[in-house]
Design a protein around this motif. Structure first.
Motif, short mmCIF file in Angstrom:
data_model
loop_
_atom_site.label_atom_id
_atom_site.label_comp_id
_atom_site.label_asym_id
_atom_site.label_seq_id
_atom_site.Cartn_x
_atom_site.Cartn_y
_atom_site.Cartn_z
N LEU A 175 0.99 -1.31 -0.15
CA LEU A 175 -0.36 -0.06 -0.11
C LEU A 175 1.42 1.10 0.12
O LEU A 175 1.83 1.53 0.41
CB LEU A 175 -1.05 0.76 1.12
N VAL A 176 0.69 2.14 -1.26
CA VAL A 176 0.95 3.00 -1.17
C VAL A 176 0.48 4.35 -0.93
O VAL A 176 -0.61 4.39 -1.42
CB VAL A 176 2.25 3.58 -2.00
N ARG A 177 0.83 5.37 0.15
CA ARG A 177 0.55 7.07 0.01
C ARG A 177 1.50 7.85 0.28
O ARG A 177 1.99 7.60 0.24
CB ARG A 177 -0.58 6.62 1.95
N ALA A 178 0.38 8.90 0.22
CA ALA A 178 1.63 10.11 -1.25
C ALA A 178 0.72 11.08 0.37
O ALA A 178 -0.68 11.51 -0.04
CB ALA A 178 1.02 10.56 -2.44
N SER A 179 1.25 12.58 0.60
CA SER A 179 1.51 14.04 1.38
C SER A 179 1.70 14.35 0.98
O SER A 179 2.93 14.70 0.53
CB SER A 179 0.78 13.12 2.75
N TRP A 217 -3.53 10.33 0.57
CA TRP A 217 -3.54 10.03 -0.35
C TRP A 217 -3.31 8.66 -0.74
O TRP A 217 -2.01 8.15 -1.52
CB TRP A 217 -4.14 11.08 -1.63
N VAL A 218 -3.80 7.50 -1.30
CA VAL A 218 -3.34 6.36 -1.65
C VAL A 218 -3.35 6.12 -3.23
O VAL A 218 -4.30 7.11 -3.43
CB VAL A 218 -4.19 5.03 -1.38
N VAL A 219 -2.36 5.77 -3.39
CA VAL A 219 -2.00 5.53 -5.09
C VAL A 219 -1.07 4.52 -5.21
O VAL A 219 -1.07 3.71 -4.37
CB VAL A 219 -0.84 6.32 -4.90
N ARG A 220 -1.76 4.53 -6.41
CA ARG A 220 -1.84 2.84 -7.11
C ARG A 220 -0.90 2.99 -8.15
O ARG A 220 -0.65 1.88 -9.33
CB ARG A 220 -2.84 2.15 -7.34
N GLU A 224 -1.55 8.71 -11.05
CA GLU A 224 -2.15 8.86 -9.98
C GLU A 224 -1.11 10.45 -9.50
O GLU A 224 -1.05 11.55 -8.65
CB GLU A 224 -2.84 8.00 -9.06
N VAL A 225 0.35 9.52 -9.05
CA VAL A 225 1.61 10.39 -7.93
C VAL A 225 1.06 11.83 -8.90
O VAL A 225 1.65 12.60 -7.94
CB VAL A 225 2.51 9.76 -8.10
N ASP A 226 1.84 11.78 -10.26
CA ASP A 226 2.17 12.61 -11.08
C ASP A 226 0.55 13.90 -11.80
O ASP A 226 1.23 14.86 -10.81
CB ASP A 226 2.55 12.92 -12.30
N GLY A 227 -0.29 13.34 -10.64
CA GLY A 227 -1.52 14.45 -11.02
C GLY A 227 -1.55 14.99 -9.69
O GLY A 227 -1.63 15.80 -9.95
N LEU A 228 -1.14 14.50 -8.53
CA LEU A 228 -0.49 14.82 -7.21
C LEU A 228 0.81 16.10 -7.44
O LEU A 228 0.40 17.08 -6.16
CB LEU A 228 -0.76 14.29 -5.58
N LEU A 229 1.56 15.89 -8.45
CA LEU A 229 2.27 16.51 -7.61
C LEU A 229 2.07 17.69 -8.28
O LEU A 229 2.42 19.44 -8.03
CB LEU A 229 3.96 15.74 -8.03
N ARG A 230 1.12 17.59 -9.79
CA ARG A 230 1.03 19.13 -10.53
C ARG A 230 0.27 20.11 -9.58
O ARG A 230 -0.06 21.26 -9.73
CB ARG A 230 0.27 18.79 -11.75
N ARG A 231 -1.00 19.36 -8.74
CA ARG A 231 -1.55 19.73 -8.39
C ARG A 231 -1.28 20.65 -7.05
O ARG A 231 -1.18 21.55 -7.13
CB ARG A 231 -2.65 19.16 -7.49
#
Length: 639
Positions: A175-179, A217-220, A224-231
């Protein structure tokens, strides 16, 4: 790793040098794959790893940069402030990257070992440090794809590649989560939830330091991680300054929490259960330190600059306290940045720091290198964050309890047969004693046989030795007779050449004496030369010390002269302003007097218009007034 100066050829201006790096072996920062978790964890040292990366100079910087760097095998810098070279600084780092080395080389050598440690269950941090415009954000983020990808997208790709390769349904899950957060003017904000500001830092005994209320945010997938980085990049505080067109005005921390659950095998010895590992990878992009004379900050930018420099100064104080060896207190709570990075500096973490420098200002470059050199001596105590679930622990205890019960039953049965055991033990001991007596008799007989055999062999050896001695005596006698005959022949030859040999001996004696005299003179000359060399070296050291003192005095004197000239210029400017004010006052006074005189002359001329005498008097008075006006104008002009 070497920092050297590069000559730009014929277009080079005075004191214009470009910072360059010769990359040597990366040593401990060798590249390793994500799958080699054990070796990466075992080889990791207890200190913080530090690498230096040099950004290529911009066109606008090449024409103004004053930098002198020389390095015979080490990082050596000589600052030059226009009054002459200053003190020399030398540094040693784990790795160094020249402007020609790309993002892939930096990631493979610096970040990949940290990612591998995170996959193995260790906490890891990668911190980008440096002055503003040094390339920290480019190193950490870079482009979303292609060769210019930074550390964050490459680390995310490696993590999900490991997950796809290692995941096994029902046996091993991930499980990978990002903040994503920022520290702007000492206020923690959630970059993925713009409304969440003023977050507090809490400490958990199991999870360590964390920002309370920070969204995860749980990322798969890497997309998805790239989208969070852009935001987050859109929300992060950035602005244009004189030193950087897109300067980061806040410290940013992108955190990846990596959790893995692995089921153990079944059976009585190792019951089936789960082992959990939870690790964090902190990717920190610090805001750059700024000098007001370079950035030209004012207003809001000036306020941001104060907070940025204050938090970086607190970070420097923390590093200094951790490396001093005598500090009783580490000031983690002096800023939000140091409080949040407490685990990364001296805690449960494997930390890597990338010091980014650019050929812009030698003072800022030396300051960054000094901080990075101190950070290499910070010691961490990283450990695997592993937990075993209660079910597995309970099953292990039940298996151990069953084993102990079986041992207890066996011991109770052995107590019931104690009498038979004692009788059998006595009979065994008696048989053992009889066997020992028989063995002792056999050993005595064998010893006597060995002794007789040894005496016989000794007699045979003595007889052989005596025979060899007789043969050797015969051979020696024959050889002696031959030597006597040869010596008689040689004696006769010596008697004949005795006269010639005596002369040769005398010549050889004189030659030896002359050689001894020459050797003595050479030794004395060498001693004198050594003494002269020592004296010259001592004198040279004294002259160098005197030159350093004179240079320092000259620099001080020149600075005092510059200050005096500036003070004199200011005084002259003030005097000029006072003179200008006085001239303006005199001009106004003369104009008023002239106006009053003209008015009086007009009235007088009208009053005496009927009389020619009065007219002539009025004309003379007007002439006098015109002369007075001319004199006043001349006085005004002179003033």
């Amino acid at each position: 790793h070497t920092l050297t100066s590069v000559d730009l050829g014929g277009d080079r201006r005075p004191n214009m040098v470009v910072l360059a790096v010769e990359s040597a072996s990366l040593g401990r920062l060798s590249s390793s794959s994500a799958s080699s978790e054990a070796s990466s964890s075992a080889d990791w040292p207890e200190t913080v790893r530090v690498a230096v990366r040099v950004r290529p100079p911009l066109a606008r910087e090449v024409s103004t940069e004053e930098l002198t760097v020389r390095a015979p095998g080490e990082v050596t810098a000589w600052p030059d402030d226009g009054l002459g070279p200053g003190p020399r600084y030398s540094f040693t780092f784990d790795a160094a990257f020249s402007p020609s080395e790309g993002q892939a080389a930096v990631y493979d050598a610096v970040a990949r070992p940290a990612v591998s440690s995170t996959l193995a269950g260790f906490n890891a941090s990668i911190i980008a440090y440096g002055h503003t415009g040094a390339g920290k954000t480019h190193t950490m983020e870079g482009a979303p794809d292609g060769a210019q990808r930074g550390i964050i997208p490459r680390a995310v790709a490696d993590i999900f590649e490991h997950v796809e390769r290692s995941a096994r349904p029902g046996a091993r899950r991930f499980l990978v989560r990002a903040s994503y957060l920022q520290i702007y003017n000492e206020v923690l904000s959630d970059l993925l939830k713009p409304g969440r500001n003023g977050l507090a830092i809490r400490e958990d005994r199991k999870k360590g330091l964390r920002a309370e209320g920070l969204s995860e945010w749980v990322v798969r997938s890497p997309a998805e991680v790239d989208g969070l980085l852009r935001r987050g990049a859109e929300t992060r505080a950035t602005a244009a300054t004189a030193a950087n067109d897109a300067s980061s005005r806040s410290h940013a921390v992108f955190c990846l929490t990596f959790e893995q659950s692995e089921a153990s095998g079944g059976g009585e010895a190792c019951p089936r259960g789960s082992v959990f590992r939870s690790s964090k990878l902190n990717l920190v992009d610090l805001a750059g330190s700024e000098r007001l004379r370079v950035s030209g900050a004012s207003g809001q930018r000036l306020e941001e600059c104060k907070y940025i420099n204050g938090s970086l100064a607190a970070l420097g104080n923390v590093v200094a306290a951790l490396t001093s060896g005598t500090a009783r207190h580490v000031p983690y709570r002096d800023s939000k940045l140091t409080r949040l990075l407490a685990d990364s500096l001296g805690g449960n973490c494997k930390t890597t720091m990338i010091a980014c420098v650019a050929a812009v200002s030698m003072a800022e470059t030396v300051s960054t290198l000094k901080f990075a050199s101190r950070a290499r001596h910070v010691h961490n105590s990283a450990r695997i964050n592993e937990q075993i679930d209660q079910r597995t622990k309970l099953q292990s205890l039940e298996v151990e309890l069953t084993r102990l019960r079986a041992v207890l039953v066996e011991r109770e049965q052995s107590v019931g047969d104690s009498r038979r055991f004692v009788q059998a033990e006595a009979e065994r001991q008696q048989a053992f004693a009889e066997r020992e007596r028989a063995e002792a008799q056999v050993e005595r007989a064998e010893a006597e046989r060995r002794r007789a055999e040894a005496e016989r062999l000794s007699a045979l050896r003595q007889l052989e030795a005596r025979s060899r001695e007789v043969l050797q005596e015969k051979a020696a006698n024959a050889l002696l007779a031959e030597q006597i005959a040869r010596m008689e022949d040689e004696h006769e030859a010596l008697v004949e050449g005795e006269g010639e040999a005596a002369g040769q001996v005398d010549e050889m004696a004189e030659t030896v004496a002359e050689l001894q005299r020459i050797v003595a003179e050479r030794d004395a000359a060498l001693v004198r030369l050594r003494e002269e060399a020592t004296a010259r070296q001592r004198r040279l050291s004294e002259l160098e010390d005197a030159l350093d003192r004179k240079t320092a005095q000259l620099i001080h004197t020149q600075r005092l002269q510059v200050e005096r000239r500036e003070a004199a210029a200011e005084a002259a400017a003030e005097a000029a302003m006072e003179l200008e004010a006085a001239a303006e006052a005199a001009r106004l006074s003369a104009e008023e007097e002239l106006a009053a005189a003209v008015e009086a002359a007009r009235v007088q001329a009208e009053r005496e218009a009927t009389d020619r005498v009065e007219a002539r008097a009025a004309g003379e008075m007007a002439e006098a007034l015109r002369a007075a006006a001319a004199r006043a104008a001349a006085a005004t002009e002179a003033a």
